[in-house]
Scaffold this active site. Sequence first.
Site, PDB file in Angstrom:
ATOM      1  CG  ASP A  20      -1.763  -1.255   1.330  1.00 40.05           C
ATOM      2  OD1 ASP A  20      -2.051  -1.869   0.295  1.00 40.05           O
ATOM      3  OD2 ASP A  20      -2.120  -1.619   2.467  1.00 40.05           O
TER       4      ASP A  20
ATOM      5  CD  GLU B  59      -9.013  -2.476  -2.038  1.00 44.27           C
ATOM      6  OE1 GLU B  59      -9.612  -2.611  -0.957  1.00 44.27           O
ATOM      7  OE2 GLU B  59      -8.288  -3.353  -2.533  1.00 44.27           O
TER       8      GLU B  59
END
Length: 503
Positions: free
Chosen positions: A21, A178
Amino acid sequence: MPAQNQPARAANPVICGFHPDPSICRVGDDYYLACSSFEYFPGVPLFHSRDLVHWRQIGNVLDRPEQLRLPASMPSSGGIYAPTLRHHDGRFWLIVTNAREGGGNVIVTATDPAGPWSDPIPAPGVPGIDPDLAWDEDGTCWCTVAGVSQVRIDPSTGETYGTPRGLWSGGPGAKAPEAPHLYRIGDHWYLLIAEGGTERGHGVSIARGRTPQGPFEPCPANPILTHRGTGHPVQNTGHADLVQAPDGSWWMVFLGVRPRGGTPGWHVLGRETFLAPVTWEDGWPVVGEVTLDLSAPPWPLSCAPVEERYDDFELGELGPTWISVRDRPAELCTTKERPGWLSLHARGGSLDDPDVVFAGRRQQDLTCRARTLVDPSEGRGGLAVRLDERHHYAIEACGTDVRVIARVGSLRTVVAERSLPAGPLVLTITITDPAPPHGPCTGPDVVSLGIERPDGTCTELAALDGRYLSTEVAGGFTGRVIGMYATAGTVHFDWFDYEPLEG
């Protein structure tokens, strides 16, 4: 619109091992990058680079107990999800999700990215996970979250205004929209998202609009990055962020995995940080080739600098690369009790327990060796490869007894035992490629656990299939961590050494 740049190559991954991430920002000639940390403490590793390829960890954003509390009741792969790192108005801002009961989204700030960072500012009006911050021309700050929805926020207080409203959620029926990031580039606002889930179907898509609130027009070439359905050695590509270099070129950082072995392929290092060049055509970003080459100069075999692979515990505290499970109480994990040694005081009774006292480093190489000199005269503990409480291999010493323990799901087995003369001894874990012949059921690697004698010879006590310490078997979002632990009394460790091996 950004200037065109010639396609370039980057050796990947640029940050090896469990560093998912990625979120990036640039300040002058300096780049800073933050990653998720899940159930590990300290949280949110923070890296610095001058060239986007060579990265060095300079700290952790959440490095104090008052900033980060991860209770034993929180499962592995819970905790700290998907930070967004930005620089605005002379300060660094980071918003992140603490995915535990009573957690939610919080904001921290710093003038120096190496820290200290502020105490967290709760943002209770921000729903869900994967929050992003973006400021428009008049200073209004917008927070966009997985889903994908958006709400106006005062990042200095965490107060939100109005209710979150939907924006654009990717392709029709796409799974798990997302990781949104919002940018002002040229005359448009661009909304970058991940979709398809963080497994093999992962990808990156983008849309643009005239305002940060939309409406947003999707790119006709979506997804702009995905390796789904391909034989590329890097899979699960997604959760990206964009950055512009001082020369006007554009780049994308994103997560990916390196599956190995037979079918379906097992990845064991977790999701790593990769880099790809970006060019622009007709106002849309085009992602260049994702290369996979750690051996090409000037990039070293291992992402970890040599000085960070060996620790003799002479400093007063552990460096930023060391992580522990959920917390690290100073009274249980210290380098001050016995000078030049790391002393671990047991709390949990085994690595199966969520409150085990553990200090480790992410496995960053596909083949590697870790060694430590342990004094088990006052307790029980050893050296382990950990994925979570239900998936780990360990070599453990207690007095004159040494044993290898394997935990795979609901099965916990003592694989081997040996009695040795009393005194400190060197425990070793070596991770290598499986021996040929290879077939569809061949695991990604072999984890060998043993002891090293004073004359330097090694005795292997067990060689275990590495697939059982993989995400494809265990599930979750993390990668392997190799480290030391104590499960009874006090265990002292004189040094720890990690070295990559030629694959």
